[in-house]
Scaffold this motif. Structure first.
Motif, PDB file in Angstrom:
ATOM      1  N   GLN A 136       8.204 -70.888 -28.058  1.00 49.88           N
ATOM      2  CA  GLN A 136       7.062 -71.524 -27.388  1.00 49.88           C
ATOM      3  C   GLN A 136       5.818 -71.246 -28.210  1.00 49.88           C
ATOM      4  O   GLN A 136       5.676 -70.166 -28.790  1.00 49.88           O
ATOM      5  N   TYR A 137       4.907 -72.233 -28.194  1.00 48.58           N
ATOM      6  CA  TYR A 137       3.706 -72.099 -29.003  1.00 48.58           C
ATOM      7  C   TYR A 137       2.564 -72.903 -28.405  1.00 48.58           C
ATOM      8  O   TYR A 137       2.750 -74.025 -27.931  1.00 48.58           O
ATOM      9  N   ASP A 138       1.382 -72.301 -28.428  1.00 45.96           N
ATOM     10  CA  ASP A 138       0.126 -73.028 -28.350  1.00 45.96           C
ATOM     11  C   ASP A 138      -0.829 -72.278 -29.264  1.00 45.96           C
ATOM     12  O   ASP A 138      -0.459 -71.264 -29.842  1.00 45.96           O
ATOM     13  N   GLU A 139      -2.019 -72.766 -29.442  1.00 49.84           N
ATOM     14  CA  GLU A 139      -2.878 -72.195 -30.490  1.00 49.84           C
ATOM     15  C   GLU A 139      -3.259 -70.734 -30.264  1.00 49.84           C
ATOM     16  O   GLU A 139      -3.694 -70.063 -31.200  1.00 49.84           O
ATOM     17  N   ASN A 140      -3.072 -70.197 -29.048  1.00 50.30           N
ATOM     18  CA  ASN A 140      -3.435 -68.800 -28.777  1.00 50.30           C
ATOM     19  C   ASN A 140      -2.285 -67.925 -28.315  1.00 50.30           C
ATOM     20  O   ASN A 140      -2.464 -66.717 -28.124  1.00 50.30           O
ATOM     21  N   ASN A 141      -1.107 -68.498 -28.087  1.00 50.34           N
ATOM     22  CA  ASN A 141       0.054 -67.748 -27.614  1.00 50.34           C
ATOM     23  C   ASN A 141       1.307 -68.246 -28.301  1.00 50.34           C
ATOM     24  O   ASN A 141       1.445 -69.445 -28.548  1.00 50.34           O
ATOM     25  N   ALA A 142       2.228 -67.315 -28.565  1.00 54.65           N
ATOM     26  CA  ALA A 142       3.512 -67.693 -29.147  1.00 54.65           C
ATOM     27  C   ALA A 142       4.582 -66.741 -28.637  1.00 54.65           C
ATOM     28  O   ALA A 142       4.310 -65.565 -28.390  1.00 54.65           O
ATOM     29  N   GLN A 143       5.786 -67.274 -28.482  1.00 51.08           N
ATOM     30  CA  GLN A 143       6.920 -66.467 -28.069  1.00 51.08           C
ATOM     31  C   GLN A 143       7.984 -66.541 -29.155  1.00 51.08           C
ATOM     32  O   GLN A 143       8.374 -67.629 -29.580  1.00 51.08           O
ATOM     33  N   VAL A 144       8.439 -65.361 -29.589  1.00 49.68           N
ATOM     34  CA  VAL A 144       9.419 -65.268 -30.658  1.00 49.68           C
ATOM     35  C   VAL A 144      10.701 -64.656 -30.097  1.00 49.68           C
ATOM     36  O   VAL A 144      10.695 -63.535 -29.587  1.00 49.68           O
ATOM     37  N   PHE A 145      11.784 -65.408 -30.189  1.00 46.57           N
ATOM     38  CA  PHE A 145      13.100 -64.933 -29.782  1.00 46.57           C
ATOM     39  C   PHE A 145      13.784 -64.286 -30.971  1.00 46.57           C
ATOM     40  O   PHE A 145      13.640 -64.742 -32.111  1.00 46.57           O
ATOM     41  N   ALA A 146      14.579 -63.235 -30.725  1.00 47.11           N
ATOM     42  CA  ALA A 146      15.415 -62.633 -31.764  1.00 47.11           C
ATOM     43  C   ALA A 146      16.575 -61.897 -31.113  1.00 47.11           C
ATOM     44  O   ALA A 146      16.440 -61.341 -30.024  1.00 47.11           O
ATOM     45  N   ASN A 147      17.708 -61.896 -31.789  1.00 48.58           N
ATOM     46  CA  ASN A 147      18.806 -61.005 -31.435  1.00 48.58           C
ATOM     47  C   ASN A 147      18.492 -59.683 -32.108  1.00 48.58           C
ATOM     48  O   ASN A 147      18.236 -59.649 -33.318  1.00 48.58           O
ATOM     49  N   LEU A 148      18.489 -58.605 -31.328  1.00 53.20           N
ATOM     50  CA  LEU A 148      18.104 -57.297 -31.862  1.00 53.20           C
ATOM     51  C   LEU A 148      19.263 -56.315 -31.843  1.00 53.20           C
ATOM     52  O   LEU A 148      20.007 -56.240 -30.865  1.00 53.20           O
ATOM     53  N   ASN A 149      19.367 -55.560 -32.920  1.00 54.85           N
ATOM     54  CA  ASN A 149      20.289 -54.435 -33.000  1.00 54.85           C
ATOM     55  C   ASN A 149      19.430 -53.189 -33.164  1.00 54.85           C
ATOM     56  O   ASN A 149      18.560 -53.152 -34.036  1.00 54.85           O
ATOM     57  N   THR A 150      19.654 -52.193 -32.315  1.00 56.64           N
ATOM     58  CA  THR A 150      18.905 -50.943 -32.387  1.00 56.64           C
ATOM     59  C   THR A 150      19.874 -49.810 -32.658  1.00 56.64           C
ATOM     60  O   THR A 150      20.851 -49.621 -31.918  1.00 56.64           O
ATOM     61  N   ASN A 151      19.625 -49.063 -33.729  1.00 54.66           N
ATOM     62  CA  ASN A 151      20.401 -47.869 -34.072  1.00 54.66           C
ATOM     63  C   ASN A 151      19.502 -46.666 -33.942  1.00 54.66           C
ATOM     64  O   ASN A 151      18.404 -46.640 -34.504  1.00 54.66           O
ATOM     65  N   LEU A 152      19.978 -45.670 -33.217  1.00 54.03           N
ATOM     66  CA  LEU A 152      19.194 -44.469 -32.962  1.00 54.03           C
ATOM     67  C   LEU A 152      20.009 -43.251 -33.396  1.00 54.03           C
ATOM     68  O   LEU A 152      21.196 -43.150 -33.082  1.00 54.03           O
ATOM     69  N   VAL A 153      19.366 -42.340 -34.130  1.00 53.25           N
ATOM     70  CA  VAL A 153      19.986 -41.089 -34.551  1.00 53.25           C
ATOM     71  C   VAL A 153      19.016 -39.962 -34.254  1.00 53.25           C
ATOM     72  O   VAL A 153      17.823 -40.073 -34.546  1.00 53.25           O
ATOM     73  N   GLN A 154      19.539 -38.884 -33.687  1.00 52.94           N
ATOM     74  CA  GLN A 154      18.731 -37.693 -33.491  1.00 52.94           C
ATOM     75  C   GLN A 154      19.118 -36.719 -34.599  1.00 52.94           C
ATOM     76  O   GLN A 154      20.186 -36.092 -34.547  1.00 52.94           O
ATOM     77  N   PRO A 155      18.266 -36.578 -35.639  1.00 54.31           N
ATOM     78  CA  PRO A 155      18.622 -35.741 -36.787  1.00 54.31           C
ATOM     79  C   PRO A 155      18.962 -34.297 -36.421  1.00 54.31           C
ATOM     80  O   PRO A 155      19.838 -33.694 -37.046  1.00 54.31           O
ATOM     81  N   SER A 156      18.317 -33.748 -35.416  1.00 49.90           N
ATOM     82  CA  SER A 156      18.556 -32.345 -35.076  1.00 49.90           C
ATOM     83  C   SER A 156      19.973 -32.092 -34.565  1.00 49.90           C
ATOM     84  O   SER A 156      20.476 -30.980 -34.661  1.00 49.90           O
ATOM     85  N   THR A 157      20.627 -33.132 -34.020  1.00 46.66           N
ATOM     86  CA  THR A 157      21.980 -32.962 -33.480  1.00 46.66           C
ATOM     87  C   THR A 157      23.012 -33.860 -34.144  1.00 46.66           C
ATOM     88  O   THR A 157      24.209 -33.651 -33.975  1.00 46.66           O
ATOM     89  N   GLY A 158      22.554 -34.899 -34.827  1.00 48.05           N
ATOM     90  CA  GLY A 158      23.468 -35.880 -35.399  1.00 48.05           C
ATOM     91  C   GLY A 158      23.946 -36.904 -34.385  1.00 48.05           C
ATOM     92  O   GLY A 158      24.752 -37.772 -34.693  1.00 48.05           O
ATOM     93  N   ALA A 159      23.451 -36.834 -33.153  1.00 49.33           N
ATOM     94  CA  ALA A 159      23.845 -37.777 -32.108  1.00 49.33           C
ATOM     95  C   ALA A 159      23.397 -39.183 -32.486  1.00 49.33           C
ATOM     96  O   ALA A 159      22.325 -39.370 -33.068  1.00 49.33           O
ATOM     97  N   LYS A 160      24.249 -40.183 -32.157  1.00 55.88           N
ATOM     98  CA  LYS A 160      23.972 -41.570 -32.522  1.00 55.88           C
ATOM     99  C   LYS A 160      24.191 -42.488 -31.329  1.00 55.88           C
ATOM    100  O   LYS A 160      25.029 -42.221 -30.473  1.00 55.88           O
ATOM    101  N   LEU A 161      23.440 -43.589 -31.310  1.00 59.13           N
ATOM    102  CA  LEU A 161      23.580 -44.623 -30.285  1.00 59.13           C
ATOM    103  C   LEU A 161      23.231 -45.965 -30.914  1.00 59.13           C
ATOM    104  O   LEU A 161      22.280 -46.061 -31.683  1.00 59.13           O
ATOM    105  N   GLU A 162      24.018 -46.991 -30.586  1.00 59.48           N
ATOM    106  CA  GLU A 162      23.724 -48.354 -31.061  1.00 59.48           C
ATOM    107  C   GLU A 162      23.711 -49.288 -29.864  1.00 59.48           C
ATOM    108  O   GLU A 162      24.576 -49.221 -28.998  1.00 59.48           O
ATOM    109  N   ARG A 163      22.704 -50.171 -29.803  1.00 53.97           N
ATOM    110  CA  ARG A 163      22.586 -51.151 -28.737  1.00 53.97           C
ATOM    111  C   ARG A 163      22.183 -52.496 -29.331  1.00 53.97           C
ATOM    112  O   ARG A 163      21.387 -52.559 -30.264  1.00 53.97           O
TER     113      ARG A 163
END
Length: 191
Positions: A136-163
């Protein structure tokens, strides 16, 4: 829910010590770095006063590119989205906050800064976008769609999560720049 809640879920799921009071959750709900931490399909929507103005149905449907976007505006909006993603991935808080509206509709600017700084300190987080489309777009507003991949790592423990999920990032034109004002995120269900 916001990124900090994803981080809390990650810590819980991975048997890490983390907590957040209900008062803190209420104060921090609605962030530009949102992700909905759940195995069930859920929608996080904060920002637009009229939810019917969001450019696609969060529960599914085809994603169609807005046809009324001038070429110069399209380039500027996609560059703004890429800067928002890159600044976050590089964990550069000053650069990241320059991508955020000073008067966002979907979250508190100062809370966002504080939460993202805390996340950068505790976790390595990488977000990757695919199928980035202005819906969606008008001269003052826009909406951007995306498929997102999030990878999270906690360095102190090595724990990982992906969403993975689908996100609409809402931009507003402020002082001639496209800045994030709200975010809508839907987590993919796990199989």
């Amino acid at each position: 829910m916001k990124l900090i809640h994803l981080l809390i879920l990650a810590a819980t799921v991975l048997a890490l010590a983390a907590c957040n009071s209900n008062e803190d959750k209420a104060k921090t709900a609605g962030s530009a770095s949102d992700n909905a931490p759940s195995n069930a399909q859920s929608v996080t929507d904060h920002g637009a006063k009229d939810k019917s103005q969001v450019g696609f149905q969060m529960a599914g449907g085809n994603i169609e590119e807005a046809m009324n976007v001038p070429k110069k505006a399209k380039i500027a909006i996609i560059e703004a989205f890429n800067e928002y993603m890159d600044a976050f991935n590089e964990e550069n808080i000053d650069r990241y906050m320059k991508t955020i509206s000073k008067k966002p509709e979907g979250f508190n600017y100062e809370t966002e800064k504080s939460d993202v700084q805390a996340a950068f300190k505790e976790y390595d987080i990488t977000r990757t976008a695919e199928n980035t489309t202005i819906i969606q777009y008008d001269e003052n507003n826009a909406q951007v769609f995306a498929n997102l991949n999030t990878n999270l790592v906690q360095p102190s423990t090595g724990a990982k999560l992906e969403r993975n999920g689908r996100q609409v990032t809402v931009f507003v034109k402020e002082d001639g720049k496209w800045l994030v004002t709200s975010v809508y995120f839907m987590m993919e269900t796990s199989k």
